[in-house]
Design a protein around this motif. Structure first.
Motif, PDB file in Angstrom:
ATOM      1  N   GLU A 185      -3.460   1.455  -9.977  1.00 36.67           N
ATOM      2  CA  GLU A 185      -2.839   2.768  -9.846  1.00 36.67           C
ATOM      3  C   GLU A 185      -3.657   3.684  -8.932  1.00 36.67           C
ATOM      4  O   GLU A 185      -3.111   4.428  -8.135  1.00 36.67           O
ATOM      5  CB  GLU A 185      -2.693   3.402 -11.230  1.00 36.67           C
ATOM      6  N   TRP A 186      -4.959   3.613  -9.053  1.00 34.44           N
ATOM      7  CA  TRP A 186      -5.848   4.451  -8.238  1.00 34.44           C
ATOM      8  C   TRP A 186      -6.092   3.859  -6.853  1.00 34.44           C
ATOM      9  O   TRP A 186      -6.847   4.396  -6.063  1.00 34.44           O
ATOM     10  CB  TRP A 186      -7.176   4.644  -8.942  1.00 34.44           C
ATOM     11  N   LYS A 187      -5.486   2.709  -6.581  1.00 33.29           N
ATOM     12  CA  LYS A 187      -5.600   2.013  -5.298  1.00 33.29           C
ATOM     13  C   LYS A 187      -7.020   1.509  -5.014  1.00 33.29           C
ATOM     14  O   LYS A 187      -7.411   1.323  -3.867  1.00 33.29           O
ATOM     15  CB  LYS A 187      -5.125   2.914  -4.139  1.00 33.29           C
ATOM     16  N   ILE A 188      -7.798   1.313  -6.093  1.00 32.06           N
ATOM     17  CA  ILE A 188      -9.108   0.689  -5.950  1.00 32.06           C
ATOM     18  C   ILE A 188      -8.902  -0.796  -5.675  1.00 32.06           C
ATOM     19  O   ILE A 188      -9.625  -1.410  -4.902  1.00 32.06           O
ATOM     20  CB  ILE A 188      -9.954   0.894  -7.224  1.00 32.06           C
ATOM     21  N   LYS A 189      -7.892  -1.361  -6.336  1.00 32.51           N
ATOM     22  CA  LYS A 189      -7.518  -2.755  -6.143  1.00 32.51           C
ATOM     23  C   LYS A 189      -6.117  -2.801  -5.556  1.00 32.51           C
ATOM     24  O   LYS A 189      -5.248  -2.057  -5.979  1.00 32.51           O
ATOM     25  CB  LYS A 189      -7.503  -3.499  -7.486  1.00 32.51           C
TER      26      LYS A 189
END
Length: 137
Positions: free
Chosen positions: A32-36
């Motif tokens: 969701e946080w676009k870390i992955k």
């Protein structure tokens, strides 16, 4: 030698992507946080799909009797991963844990002089006591 390495590292390699998505505490939030950009399961599937033809071209056999191409999915199906070793390693019960902890303690002990020297240098340059009761004058 190569086959021995594949036999030893195949399953740990599949585990290195992390637990299955439904058992991963932080995967959804990281997505969701676009870390992955890809989930653990997606990355694991991509890895398998890349490794199978490479192993075949090298004449190596991957140690998974359930490994086969799934025409319908367009991916390789692979066997169930035994997560026992993974969770044991995370809990500090891995096969090399004692060796790792011993090495870490030894490095900490052998590095004491560096910490002491840094503290003395900092104390000398800030005018505070360096543990000897003397102050910079």
């Amino acid at each position: 030698m190569a086959q021995d390495a594949v036999d030893r590292w195949w399953w740990p390699s599949l585990m290195m992507f992390g637990p299955p998505d439904d058992a991963s505490q932080h995967s959804a939030q990281s997505m969701e946080w676009k870390i992955k950009r890809h989930s653990n399961d997606e990355l694991r599937q991509r890895f398998v799909d890349i490794c199978v033809p490479q192993a075949e071209s090298l004449g190596l056999t991957l140690p998974d009797p359930d490994l086969r191409w799934n025409e319908e999915r367009g991916h390789h199906d692979f066997g169930a991963i035994d997560w026992t070793e993974f969770w044991d390693v995370l809990k500090g019960n891995g096969p090399c844990n004692e060796q790792r902890i011993t090495q870490r303690r030894r490095a900490h002990e052998e590095g004491a002089w560096v910490r002491e020297a840094a503290a003395a240098y900092a104390a000398k340059h800030t005018g505070s006591t360096g543990g000897t009761g003397e102050t910079r004058g």
